[in-house]
Design an enzyme around this catalytic site. Structure first.
Site, PDB file in Angstrom:
ATOM      1  N   TYR A 149      -8.143 -13.873   7.574  1.00  0.00           N
ATOM      2  CA  TYR A 149      -8.941 -13.962   8.800  1.00  0.00           C
ATOM      3  C   TYR A 149     -10.347 -13.396   8.554  1.00  0.00           C
ATOM      4  O   TYR A 149     -11.347 -14.073   8.803  1.00  0.00           O
ATOM      5  CB  TYR A 149      -8.228 -13.174   9.900  1.00  0.00           C
ATOM      6  CG  TYR A 149      -8.881 -13.240  11.265  1.00  0.00           C
ATOM      7  CD1 TYR A 149      -8.808 -14.398  12.036  1.00  0.00           C
ATOM      8  CD2 TYR A 149      -9.540 -12.136  11.798  1.00  0.00           C
ATOM      9  CE1 TYR A 149      -9.384 -14.448  13.304  1.00  0.00           C
ATOM     10  CE2 TYR A 149     -10.107 -12.176  13.059  1.00  0.00           C
ATOM     11  CZ  TYR A 149     -10.031 -13.337  13.813  1.00  0.00           C
ATOM     12  OH  TYR A 149     -10.609 -13.377  15.064  1.00  0.00           O
ATOM     13  N   ARG A 190      -1.158  -9.197  20.537  1.00  0.00           N
ATOM     14  CA  ARG A 190      -2.340  -8.329  20.644  1.00  0.00           C
ATOM     15  C   ARG A 190      -2.044  -7.184  21.594  1.00  0.00           C
ATOM     16  O   ARG A 190      -1.169  -7.278  22.459  1.00  0.00           O
ATOM     17  CB  ARG A 190      -3.559  -9.152  21.100  1.00  0.00           C
ATOM     18  CG  ARG A 190      -4.117  -9.935  19.924  1.00  0.00           C
ATOM     19  CD  ARG A 190      -5.346 -10.710  20.274  1.00  0.00           C
ATOM     20  NE  ARG A 190      -5.044 -12.026  20.790  1.00  0.00           N
ATOM     21  CZ  ARG A 190      -5.957 -12.949  21.027  1.00  0.00           C
ATOM     22  NH1 ARG A 190      -7.221 -12.685  20.789  1.00  0.00           N
ATOM     23  NH2 ARG A 190      -5.616 -14.128  21.491  1.00  0.00           N
ATOM     24  N   ASN A 194       0.581  -7.199  24.703  1.00  0.00           N
ATOM     25  CA  ASN A 194       1.853  -6.537  24.355  1.00  0.00           C
ATOM     26  C   ASN A 194       2.179  -5.407  25.326  1.00  0.00           C
ATOM     27  O   ASN A 194       3.280  -5.334  25.868  1.00  0.00           O
ATOM     28  CB  ASN A 194       1.735  -5.896  22.961  1.00  0.00           C
ATOM     29  CG  ASN A 194       2.415  -6.743  21.908  1.00  0.00           C
ATOM     30  OD1 ASN A 194       2.705  -7.900  22.128  1.00  0.00           O
ATOM     31  ND2 ASN A 194       2.664  -6.142  20.755  1.00  0.00           N
ATOM     32  N   PHE A 195       1.206  -4.506  25.520  1.00  0.00           N
ATOM     33  CA  PHE A 195       1.476  -3.324  26.356  1.00  0.00           C
ATOM     34  C   PHE A 195       1.758  -3.735  27.804  1.00  0.00           C
ATOM     35  O   PHE A 195       2.646  -3.183  28.453  1.00  0.00           O
ATOM     36  CB  PHE A 195       0.291  -2.348  26.315  1.00  0.00           C
ATOM     37  CG  PHE A 195       0.180  -1.555  25.021  1.00  0.00           C
ATOM     38  CD1 PHE A 195       1.081  -1.747  23.982  1.00  0.00           C
ATOM     39  CD2 PHE A 195      -0.832  -0.604  24.859  1.00  0.00           C
ATOM     40  CE1 PHE A 195       0.981  -1.029  22.797  1.00  0.00           C
ATOM     41  CE2 PHE A 195      -0.933   0.132  23.679  1.00  0.00           C
ATOM     42  CZ  PHE A 195      -0.046  -0.085  22.644  1.00  0.00           C
ATOM     43  N   ASP A 277      -5.213  -1.640   9.141  1.00  0.00           N
ATOM     44  CA  ASP A 277      -5.559  -1.608  10.572  1.00  0.00           C
ATOM     45  C   ASP A 277      -6.825  -0.736  10.724  1.00  0.00           C
ATOM     46  O   ASP A 277      -6.819   0.432  10.354  1.00  0.00           O
ATOM     47  CB  ASP A 277      -4.385  -0.967  11.324  1.00  0.00           C
ATOM     48  CG  ASP A 277      -4.413  -1.262  12.811  1.00  0.00           C
ATOM     49  OD1 ASP A 277      -3.599  -2.075  13.257  1.00  0.00           O
ATOM     50  OD2 ASP A 277      -5.244  -0.659  13.514  1.00  0.00           O
TER      51      ASP A 277
END
Ligand code: NAD
Ligand code: UDP
Length: 319
Positions: A149, A190, A194-195, A277
């Site tokens: 990416y 993402r 997600n949260f 990350d």
């Protein structure tokens, strides 16, 4: 506006999260919009309300193959943006960024269209300079799991600037920082989606690492406004320009905010941090302010509330 002087705008990746908002906004302004998408992470559902509009056309097509079409402006957004999706088929991800850019730039050259590239804050990698200005060249691992990416997007920027220098193409490069809002895919992995999905279903909220890594979250409407202003800016401004919200939050802060807004009973649990990350990310948006007179206006709490409302509705009907 007369039909014969109406602009025809091609949006690749138009059935995805950002693309569908851009299609909707440009159709609502009366432009003729052609949406090209292979529906890898996007869906016809995202553009369902536009399909019957005579100013809107959907073409299922993979931009790694040539496309012959007429357009005045091209927004090149096609590319999976979520780490789990762009790592699913990394070779295809690089092809989408690189072959896709070559095909769209070739098209722009043939029809003399202005073309905008949706680039990313990932071109800065795991940055040593904070916040990140456009002049920073980045710290990117060329051989890791995120490289398809990051390096694909960096190569696309190179191609845009070479087509500009070599062929005089009118180009625009926007480096987009983490953006969220309605029509993100509920399973796209993402952090915001997600949260929210975890909180609304009272499942554990999965914070990767210690959660102290930061991101700066921009609400989708602000971002779309920035993209359009970039496309409409004078031809002698090609960018790259950062587009994002400079308010920075840790991932743990985000998790707590989402629990509070949803009133969820979810617990926060910690999971291993994925390789490479980035530790921190915050856009320096001085250039966007100066050249585009643009800055985000929607605060995180307000944007999260709108996004929670959306997911609340689709979780009730779809999952
Ligand atoms: P998304 O995954 O929702 O949308 C991408 C769209 O591109 C999808 O509809 C997908 O089906 C389509 N697509 C993928 N490969 C294709 C191909 N080969 N041919 C045709 N269509 C293809 O992601 P998004 O968040 O809407 O991102 C849109 C663009 O913005 C991407 O280029 C992404 O890299 C960039 N971007 C997004 C963010 C963000 O936070 N949302 C941040 C930085 C950059
Ligand atoms: N993240 C997390 N839990 C999740 C999904 C993501 O803690 O369930 C973290 C991820 O490790 C990263 C941040 O949230 O530090 C943003 O991740 P995302 O995939 O949204 O985008 P990125 O900015 O990493 O491309």
């Amino acid at each position: 506006m007369k039909y014969y002087d109406n602009k025809r705008i091609l949006i690749t990746g138009g059935a995805g999260f950002l693309g569908s908002h851009l299609c909707k906004r440009l159709v609502s302004e009366g432009y003729e919009v052609i949406c090209v998408d292979n529906c890898f992470t996007g869906s016809r559902k995202n553009i369902a309300e536009l399909l019957s509009n005579p100013n809107f056309e959907f073409i299922r097509h993979d931009i790694t193959f040539p496309l012959y079409i007429e357009a005045d402006e091209i927004y090149n957004l096609a590319c999976p943006a979520s780490p789990i999706h762009y790592q699913f088929d990394p070779v295809q991800t690089t092809k989408t960024s690189v072959h896709g850019a070559i095909n769209m730039l070739g098209l722009a050259k043939r029809v003399k269209a202005k073309i905008l590239q949706a680039s990313t804050s990932e071109v800065y990698g795991d940055p040593e300079i904070h916040p990140q200005p456009e002049s920073y060249w980045g710290k990117v691992n060329p051989i890791g799991p995120r490289s398809c990416y990051d390096e694909g997007k960096r190569c696309a920027e190179t191609l845009f600037f070479d087509y500009h220098r070599q062929h005089g193409l009118k180009i625009k490069v926007a480096r987009i920082f983490n953006t969220y809002g309605p029509r993100m895919h509920p399973n796209d992995g993402r952090v915001v989606s997600n949260f929210i999905v975890q909180a609304l279903s009272n499942k554990d909220i999965t914070v990767f690492g210690d959660g102290l890594q930061t991101r700066s979250f921009c609400y989708v409407d602000d971002l779309i406004e920035g993209l359009i202003r970039m496309m409409d800016s004078p031809d002698d401004f090609s960018g790259p320009v950062n587009l994002g919200n400079p308010n920075e939050f840790s991932v743990l802060e985000l998790a707590k905010k989402i629990i509070e807004i949803t009133g969820s009973k979810s617990k926060i649990v910690f999971r291993p941090l994925p390789q490479d990350d980035p530790c921190q990310r915050q856009p320096d948006i001085s250039l966007a302010k100066e050249k585009l007179d643009w800055q985000p206006i929607i605060k995180l709490d307000e944007g999260l509330k709108k996004t929670v409302e959306y997911f609340d509705k689709i979780l009730a009907t779809e999952i």
